[in-house]
Motif scaffolding. Structure first.
Motif, PDB file in Angstrom:
ATOM      1  N   LEU A   1       0.850  -1.182   0.000  1.00  0.00           N
ATOM      2  CA  LEU A   1       0.000   0.000   0.000  1.00  0.00           C
ATOM      3  C   LEU A   1       0.885   1.232   0.000  1.00  0.00           C
ATOM      4  CD1 LEU A   1      -2.819   1.375   0.378  1.00  0.00           C
ATOM      5  CD2 LEU A   1      -2.367   1.219   2.834  1.00  0.00           C
ATOM      6  N   PHE A   2       0.565   2.161  -0.862  1.00  0.00           N
ATOM      7  CA  PHE A   2       1.225   3.453  -0.836  1.00  0.00           C
ATOM      8  C   PHE A   2       0.197   4.505  -1.212  1.00  0.00           C
ATOM      9  CE2 PHE A   2       4.098   6.678  -2.989  1.00  0.00           C
ATOM     10  CZ  PHE A   2       4.532   7.231  -1.797  1.00  0.00           C
ATOM     11  N   ILE A   3       0.004   5.462  -0.307  1.00  0.00           N
ATOM     12  CA  ILE A   3      -0.889   6.604  -0.538  1.00  0.00           C
ATOM     13  C   ILE A   3      -0.047   7.846  -0.341  1.00  0.00           C
ATOM     14  CG2 ILE A   3      -2.895   7.877   0.315  1.00  0.00           C
ATOM     15  CD1 ILE A   3      -4.054   5.167   1.224  1.00  0.00           C
ATOM     16  N   ASN A   4      -0.142   8.774  -1.281  1.00  0.00           N
ATOM     17  CA  ASN A   4       0.593  10.030  -1.197  1.00  0.00           C
ATOM     18  C   ASN A   4      -0.366  11.168  -1.511  1.00  0.00           C
ATOM     19  OD1 ASN A   4       2.673  11.850  -0.911  1.00  0.00           O
ATOM     20  ND2 ASN A   4       3.440  11.559  -2.979  1.00  0.00           N
ATOM     21  N   LYS A   7      -3.845  10.243  -2.472  1.00  0.00           N
ATOM     22  CA  LYS A   7      -4.064   9.472  -3.699  1.00  0.00           C
ATOM     23  C   LYS A   7      -3.460   8.080  -3.562  1.00  0.00           C
ATOM     24  CE  LYS A   7      -3.953  13.564  -6.567  1.00  0.00           C
ATOM     25  NZ  LYS A   7      -3.177  14.341  -7.505  1.00  0.00           N
ATOM     26  N   LEU A   8      -4.248   7.080  -3.914  1.00  0.00           N
ATOM     27  CA  LEU A   8      -3.784   5.699  -3.882  1.00  0.00           C
ATOM     28  C   LEU A   8      -2.797   5.487  -5.032  1.00  0.00           C
ATOM     29  CD1 LEU A   8      -4.112   2.881  -2.585  1.00  0.00           C
ATOM     30  CD2 LEU A   8      -5.908   2.445  -4.260  1.00  0.00           C
ATOM     31  N   ILE A   9      -1.561   5.191  -4.704  1.00  0.00           N
ATOM     32  CA  ILE A   9      -0.512   4.985  -5.705  1.00  0.00           C
ATOM     33  C   ILE A   9      -0.305   3.490  -5.955  1.00  0.00           C
ATOM     34  CG2 ILE A   9       1.908   5.438  -6.305  1.00  0.00           C
ATOM     35  CD1 ILE A   9       0.166   8.003  -5.988  1.00  0.00           C
ATOM     36  N   SER A  10      -0.321   2.708  -4.889  1.00  0.00           N
ATOM     37  CA  SER A  10      -0.120   1.265  -4.992  1.00  0.00           C
ATOM     38  C   SER A  10      -1.207   0.582  -4.165  1.00  0.00           C
ATOM     39  CB  SER A  10       1.269   0.899  -4.471  1.00  0.00           C
ATOM     40  OG  SER A  10       1.472  -0.488  -4.533  1.00  0.00           O
ATOM     41  N   HIS A  11      -1.797  -0.461  -4.708  1.00  0.00           N
ATOM     42  CA  HIS A  11      -2.957  -1.108  -4.090  1.00  0.00           C
ATOM     43  C   HIS A  11      -2.630  -1.762  -2.745  1.00  0.00           C
ATOM     44  CE1 HIS A  11      -0.966  -4.516  -6.013  1.00  0.00           C
ATOM     45  NE2 HIS A  11      -1.641  -5.295  -5.194  1.00  0.00           N
ATOM     46  N   ALA A  12      -3.685  -1.991  -1.978  1.00  0.00           N
ATOM     47  CA  ALA A  12      -3.575  -2.618  -0.664  1.00  0.00           C
ATOM     48  C   ALA A  12      -3.492  -4.133  -0.803  1.00  0.00           C
ATOM     49  CB  ALA A  12      -4.799  -2.252   0.174  1.00  0.00           C
ATOM     50  N   THR A  43      -6.897   9.242   5.153  1.00  0.00           N
ATOM     51  CA  THR A  43      -5.454   9.007   5.057  1.00  0.00           C
ATOM     52  C   THR A  43      -4.835   9.878   3.967  1.00  0.00           C
ATOM     53  OG1 THR A  43      -5.678   6.737   5.840  1.00  0.00           O
ATOM     54  CG2 THR A  43      -3.689   7.265   4.599  1.00  0.00           C
ATOM     55  N   GLU A  44      -3.812  10.623   4.339  1.00  0.00           N
ATOM     56  CA  GLU A  44      -3.079  11.448   3.373  1.00  0.00           C
ATOM     57  C   GLU A  44      -1.786  10.786   2.933  1.00  0.00           C
ATOM     58  OE1 GLU A  44      -2.812  15.661   3.996  1.00  0.00           O
ATOM     59  OE2 GLU A  44      -4.507  15.586   5.376  1.00  0.00           O
ATOM     60  N   LEU A  45      -1.205   9.972   3.829  1.00  0.00           N
ATOM     61  CA  LEU A  45       0.039   9.283   3.532  1.00  0.00           C
ATOM     62  C   LEU A  45      -0.032   7.905   4.169  1.00  0.00           C
ATOM     63  CD1 LEU A  45       2.985   9.382   2.433  1.00  0.00           C
ATOM     64  CD2 LEU A  45       3.661  10.230   4.680  1.00  0.00           C
ATOM     65  N   ALA A  46       0.285   6.873   3.417  1.00  0.00           N
ATOM     66  CA  ALA A  46       0.317   5.510   3.960  1.00  0.00           C
ATOM     67  C   ALA A  46       1.458   4.754   3.320  1.00  0.00           C
ATOM     68  CB  ALA A  46      -1.002   4.790   3.693  1.00  0.00           C
ATOM     69  N   LEU A  47       2.057   3.898   4.119  1.00  0.00           N
ATOM     70  CA  LEU A  47       3.174   3.084   3.670  1.00  0.00           C
ATOM     71  C   LEU A  47       2.950   1.671   4.179  1.00  0.00           C
ATOM     72  CD1 LEU A  47       5.932   3.297   2.230  1.00  0.00           C
ATOM     73  CD2 LEU A  47       6.937   3.779   4.464  1.00  0.00           C
ATOM     74  N   GLY A  48       2.882   0.732   3.252  1.00  0.00           N
ATOM     75  CA  GLY A  48       2.649  -0.655   3.618  1.00  0.00           C
ATOM     76  C   GLY A  48       3.892  -1.309   4.169  1.00  0.00           C
ATOM     77  N   LEU A 139      18.774  -4.714  -2.913  1.00  0.00           N
ATOM     78  CA  LEU A 139      17.691  -5.114  -3.814  1.00  0.00           C
ATOM     79  C   LEU A 139      16.913  -3.886  -4.241  1.00  0.00           C
ATOM     80  CD1 LEU A 139      16.177  -8.079  -1.761  1.00  0.00           C
ATOM     81  CD2 LEU A 139      17.631  -8.263  -3.754  1.00  0.00           C
ATOM     82  N   PRO A 140      16.253  -3.936  -5.383  1.00  0.00           N
ATOM     83  CA  PRO A 140      15.330  -2.834  -5.701  1.00  0.00           C
ATOM     84  C   PRO A 140      14.209  -2.825  -4.665  1.00  0.00           C
ATOM     85  CG  PRO A 140      15.704  -4.246  -7.616  1.00  0.00           C
ATOM     86  CD  PRO A 140      16.325  -4.935  -6.444  1.00  0.00           C
ATOM     87  N   VAL A 141      13.864  -1.667  -4.149  1.00  0.00           N
ATOM     88  CA  VAL A 141      12.791  -1.568  -3.160  1.00  0.00           C
ATOM     89  C   VAL A 141      11.686  -0.660  -3.685  1.00  0.00           C
ATOM     90  CG1 VAL A 141      14.232  -2.071  -1.149  1.00  0.00           C
ATOM     91  CG2 VAL A 141      14.008   0.274  -1.920  1.00  0.00           C
ATOM     92  N   ALA A 142      10.471  -0.952  -3.262  1.00  0.00           N
ATOM     93  CA  ALA A 142       9.307  -0.212  -3.755  1.00  0.00           C
ATOM     94  C   ALA A 142       9.159   1.140  -3.092  1.00  0.00           C
ATOM     95  CB  ALA A 142       8.042  -1.034  -3.539  1.00  0.00           C
ATOM     96  N   ASN A 143       9.585   1.261  -1.844  1.00  0.00           N
ATOM     97  CA  ASN A 143       9.439   2.525  -1.151  1.00  0.00           C
ATOM     98  C   ASN A 143      10.523   2.666  -0.095  1.00  0.00           C
ATOM     99  OD1 ASN A 143       8.458   0.942   1.051  1.00  0.00           O
ATOM    100  ND2 ASN A 143       6.428   1.013   0.157  1.00  0.00           N
ATOM    101  N   ILE A 144      10.738   3.902   0.283  1.00  0.00           N
ATOM    102  CA  ILE A 144      11.744   4.216   1.294  1.00  0.00           C
ATOM    103  C   ILE A 144      11.141   5.243   2.232  1.00  0.00           C
ATOM    104  CG2 ILE A 144      13.967   5.324   1.706  1.00  0.00           C
ATOM    105  CD1 ILE A 144      14.942   4.125  -0.918  1.00  0.00           C
TER     106      ILE A 144
END
Length: 152
Positions: A1-4, A7-12, A43-48, A139-144
Motif C-alpha cells: 500500500l502506498f498513498i501520497n 491518492k492511492l498509488i499502490s494497491h492494498a 489518510t493522506e500518507l500511507a506506507l505498507g 535489492l530494488p525496493v518499492a518505497n523508502i
C-alpha cells in the motif's frame, strides 16, 4: 500500500499491515492498521509493511522464528511519537538480527503501543546524510521511509 497526498498509488494487500497518517488540527496523526485494505478514508500518507508486531501494547503471535535484519515503526499510546527500529542482521559478525517477537519486545520497551514490521534482510538499511550506517540496500525496493530536518 502506498498513498501520497490522499491518492492511492499502490494497491492494498489485505494480509499485510501499514502505517497511515492523516492531519487533524494541523497535526499528523499516525495509525497502524493490520489490514491494508482498511485504511481510513482521511489518510493522506500511507506506507505498507508486513505484520503488526505490537497491538494495544500486546506482542502478537508469530508462526515462525527467524533472525534477520529488521525495520519496524511504532507509535506511542498518545499517538504523539513515532519510534523507528533498525536492527542489522546480515553481517553476522556484528549482529544475528532479531525475530519478529524480539522486535516487538524492543519496540514495547522503547515506549511503542502499536508497531509494525516493515521489512528486513537486504531491503532494509539505515543511512544518515548519504552515508550507509548499517547495511546497504542491495535489492530494488518499492518505497523508502525518510526524514529531513533543518538545523538552526
Amino acid at each position: 500500500l502506498f498513498i501520497n497526498q490522499g491518492k492511492l498509488i499502490s494497491h492494498a494487500i489485505p494480509r499485510y499491515s501499514a502505517i497511515c497518517l492523516a492531519k487533524a488540527n494541523g497535526q499528523w496523526i499516525p495509525k497502524i492498521i493490520s489490514n491494508q485494505a482498511e485504511y481510513p478514508p482521511e489518510t493522506e500518507l500511507a506506507l505498507g509493511g508486513f505484520f503488526t508486531i505490537l497491538k494495544d501494547g500486546e506482542v502478537q503471535d508469530f508462526p515462525s522464528f527467524s533472525l534477520d535484519s529488521r525495520t519496524a515503526i511504532g507509535i506511542t499510546k498518545d499517538e504523539r511519537y513515532l519510534i523507528i527500529l533498525y536492527i542489522e542482521g546480515n553481517n553476522k559478525k556484528l549482529s544475528t538480527g532479531l525475530s519478529y517477537e524480539e522486535s516487538a519486545l524492543v519496540m514495547k520497551a522503547a515506549g511503542a503501543w502499536n508497531a509494525l514490521q516493515m521489512d528486513g534482510g537486504s531491503s532494509s538499511g539505515l543511512s544518515v546524510v548519504h552515508k550507509d550506517i548499517m547495511d546497504k540496500i542491495t535489492l530494488p525496493v518499492a518505497n523508502i521511509l525518510g526524514f529531513t530536518t533543518t538545523f538552526q
